[in-house]
Design an enzyme around this catalytic site. Structure first.
Site, PDB file in Angstrom:
ATOM      1  NE  ARG A 115      -3.419  -2.435   2.443  1.00 11.12           N
ATOM      2  CZ  ARG A 115      -4.659  -2.743   2.666  1.00 11.12           C
ATOM      3  NH1 ARG A 115      -5.436  -1.730   3.203  1.00 11.12           N
ATOM      4  NH2 ARG A 115      -5.196  -3.868   2.804  1.00 11.12           N
ATOM      5  CG  ASP A 128      12.127 -24.239  -8.197  1.00 13.51           C
ATOM      6  OD1 ASP A 128      10.914 -23.914  -8.645  1.00 13.51           O
ATOM      7  OD2 ASP A 128      13.165 -24.022  -9.013  1.00 13.51           O
ATOM      8  CB  VAL A 136      17.413 -13.171  -4.320  1.00 18.38           C
ATOM      9  CG1 VAL A 136      17.187 -11.736  -4.854  1.00 18.38           C
ATOM     10  CG2 VAL A 136      18.803 -13.423  -3.797  1.00 18.38           C
ATOM     11  CG  LEU A 137      13.523 -10.232  -0.319  1.00 21.93           C
ATOM     12  CD1 LEU A 137      13.685  -9.528   0.706  1.00 21.93           C
ATOM     13  CD2 LEU A 137      12.264 -11.184  -0.368  1.00 21.93           C
ATOM     14  CD  GLU A 138      12.964 -11.251  -7.945  1.00 17.98           C
ATOM     15  OE1 GLU A 138      11.810 -11.111  -7.555  1.00 17.98           O
ATOM     16  OE2 GLU A 138      13.438 -12.241  -8.163  1.00 17.98           O
ATOM     17  CE1 TYR A 171      17.266 -23.727  -8.946  1.00 18.11           C
ATOM     18  CE2 TYR A 171      18.646 -23.794  -6.783  1.00 18.11           C
ATOM     19  CZ  TYR A 171      18.620 -23.261  -7.935  1.00 18.11           C
ATOM     20  OH  TYR A 171      19.067 -22.231  -8.533  1.00 18.11           O
ATOM     21  CD  GLN A 182      19.896 -16.855  -3.845  1.00 14.50           C
ATOM     22  OE1 GLN A 182      20.526 -16.389  -4.916  1.00 14.50           O
ATOM     23  NE2 GLN A 182      18.743 -16.503  -3.661  1.00 14.50           N
TER      24      GLN A 182
END
Length: 193
Positions: A115, A128, A136-138, A171, A182
C-alpha cells in the site's frame, strides 16, 4: 493444498522443513511464516549500459551485467537502505530456508508495504522443491516517496504446498542450479542459461 500453521510447525519440528533461525510461533499464522529483511543488497548502476541483449552472446550478457550491477552492499546494524521511486534493488531474507523434494514454497509481500508502493518480488515468488539458502527479494518502489528499509523488519510471508510426491529433479540436485546455497543478494545469472 497449502500447509496450515499447525502443519508448518510440525514439519519444522520433524526437520522436514528448515527455516534458520527458526521463527517463533508468533510469526507462524494461518498459512504463512513471516520473514524478515536481511542486511545484504545490490543496486543497478544508472546508464552504464545502453541495453542488455538478454538473448545475445553469453560473454556480452555477462559483461553487461557486470557493468550494471553494484557490488554487494552490507548494512551495519541500525543502517537503512533507501529505495527511491522507480528503482529496482535486490536484497535477501534474514532467514535461510531449506525445502525437501516434496514441498514448494511461495513468497508473498505484505499488504501494508504494498500500500506504500513496495513490491518485494517482481515475478519470481516460487521457491523450488530442494531449495536451500536465503531468498533473494526483487524490490521495486512503485510509490511516490523513497522508502527506508531496515534489516530485521518484517518483509514478507512464506507459504508451503506439498507436492503429489518428491520431485525427481529437486533444485539442490540439478547441475544447472545457478543460485544453489546462495547466501547474499546474488545478481542475475541469466548468462548461465
Amino acid at each position: 493444498m497449502r500447509l496450515c500453521d499447525r502443519d508448518i510447525e510440525a514439519w519444522l519440528d520433524e526437520g522436514r522443513l528448515s527455516i534458520t533461525p527458526r521463527p517463533p510461533v508468533e510469526r507462524i499464522n494461518g498459512v504463512t511464516v513471516d520473514v524478515r529483511l536481511g542486511n545484504k543488497f545490490r543496486t543497478f548502476s544508472g546508464h552504464t549500459a545502453a541495453y542488455i541483449d538478454l538473448s545475445g552472446p553469453k560473454d556480452e550478457v555477462s559483461a553487461a551485467l557486470d557493468r550494471v550491477m553494484s557490488d554487494e552492499i552490507v548494512l551495519a546494524e541500525g543502517e537503512a537502505f533507501y529505495l527511491h521511486p522507480g528503482e529496482l534493488a535486490l536484497a535477501v531474507t534474514f532467514e535461510s530456508v531449506t525445502l525437501p523434494a516434496d514441498l514448494v514454497g511461495w513468497l508473498d509481500g505484505r499488504s501494508s508495504l504494498a500500500r506504500l508502493g513496495l513490491m518485494v518480488h517482481v515475478t519470481a515468488h516460487r521457491i523450488d522443491p530442494g531449495w536451500s539458502g536465503h531468498i533473494v527479494l526483487e524490490f521495486f518502489n512503485a510509490g511516490k516517496l523513497p522508502l527506508a528499509l531496515r534489516p530485521g523488519m518484517m518483509i514478507g510471508a512464506l507459504s508451503f504446498e506439498p507436492l503429489t510426491g518428491p520431485a525427481d529433479r529437486p533444485y539442490n540436485r540439478r547441475q544447472d542450479a545457478k543460485y544453489r546455497d546462495q547466501q547474499g543478494a546474488v545478481a542475475s545469472r541469466i548468462d548461465k542459461d
